[in-house]
Every structure is written in C-alpha cells, then in structure tokens.
Write a protein that holds these residues in place. Sequence first.
Motif, PDB file in Angstrom:
ATOM      1  N   ILE A  67       0.876  -1.169   0.000  1.00  0.00           N
ATOM      2  CA  ILE A  67       0.000   0.000   0.000  1.00  0.00           C
ATOM      3  C   ILE A  67       0.912   1.217   0.000  1.00  0.00           C
ATOM      4  O   ILE A  67       1.731   1.387   0.903  1.00  0.00           O
ATOM      5  N   GLU A  68       0.771   2.043  -1.033  1.00  0.00           N
ATOM      6  CA  GLU A  68       1.593   3.247  -1.102  1.00  0.00           C
ATOM      7  C   GLU A  68       0.749   4.409  -1.596  1.00  0.00           C
ATOM      8  O   GLU A  68      -0.224   4.229  -2.309  1.00  0.00           O
ATOM      9  N   ALA A  69       1.144   5.597  -1.175  1.00  0.00           N
ATOM     10  CA  ALA A  69       0.430   6.795  -1.587  1.00  0.00           C
ATOM     11  C   ALA A  69       1.393   7.965  -1.619  1.00  0.00           C
ATOM     12  O   ALA A  69       2.364   8.017  -0.856  1.00  0.00           O
ATOM     13  N   GLN A  70       1.102   8.875  -2.521  1.00  0.00           N
ATOM     14  CA  GLN A  70       1.900  10.099  -2.601  1.00  0.00           C
ATOM     15  C   GLN A  70       0.975  11.233  -2.982  1.00  0.00           C
ATOM     16  O   GLN A  70       0.203  11.135  -3.941  1.00  0.00           O
ATOM     17  N   GLN A  71       1.072  12.301  -2.228  1.00  0.00           N
ATOM     18  CA  GLN A  71       0.244  13.463  -2.474  1.00  0.00           C
ATOM     19  C   GLN A  71       1.154  14.677  -2.512  1.00  0.00           C
ATOM     20  O   GLN A  71       1.855  14.977  -1.547  1.00  0.00           O
TER      21      GLN A  71
END
Length: 137
Positions: A67-71
């Motif tokens: 699970i990865e996220a970038q904002q």
Amino acid sequence: MSNLFPTSRDFFFPQFFDQAFDSFFTPMTQPNVDIEENDHSYVVTMDIPGMNKEDINVTYNNNLLTIEAQQDHQTESKDLTTNYIRRERVCSSFKRQFIIENVNLKGIKCKYKNGVLNIYLPKNDQVLVENHRIEIE
C-alpha cells in the motif's frame, strides 16, 4: 533535575530556536494499520486521512500486499493574496508492505471512504499445510 540549573544552552538558544529546528527533524509517521484474520478472509484497515483515492496504489504480488500513496502540493502559489505564515503540507508519501499468504486473487476488494482504506482479501479454499515433516528414507 537538569532543569533546576540553567545551562549555557538556555541562555544562547531560547525556546523559539528549539521549535524552529524541531520542525525540520519531525519523524516521518506511517499510517496506522489493523489486519484481522478470520476463517475465510483477511481484512486490512488503514487510516489515511487527507488523501484522494487517486493518490493511493494497492498491489498484491507473491504474497506481498503493498500500500503506497503520494500526495504533492504546489510549493509556489500563484495567488498573490495568500500570505502563509507557516506552510507544512507540501508533500506526503508512504509505503507499507505486509506478507499475507493464501489469498484468492480474484476476490480482493478495496474501498476508500472518509480517510479509511479497507481491503478485503479472501482466503483460498485449499488448506495449505505449513509445517509438513518429510520422512527421510
């Protein structure tokens, strides 16, 4: 006891210097995760407030749930009426990985609502024996 006697640091570096430098060295925090196992599935619940669904990437490959996220936020503002006193919300990202075995790939479901990511991972119908002793002939 150390606060009873002032040190030279107290005289030369007032408290506002401590606060300014602490903001540069704040530790990166990872989102909190709960992984629940029952007879038929695994349920992963992760708190990711402030992210958009499009910023989150969930993959499952070789028993590894990622699970990865970038904002990203723009660091330069074209709006001349905005006068920031402090701006900390520039970029946020994370990557978490978990080993979860015996998952039926066709039944995986993922939902993101109100800052909470829920992942449903159904188990395979086949029962896998983990510790099988092999007789030596």
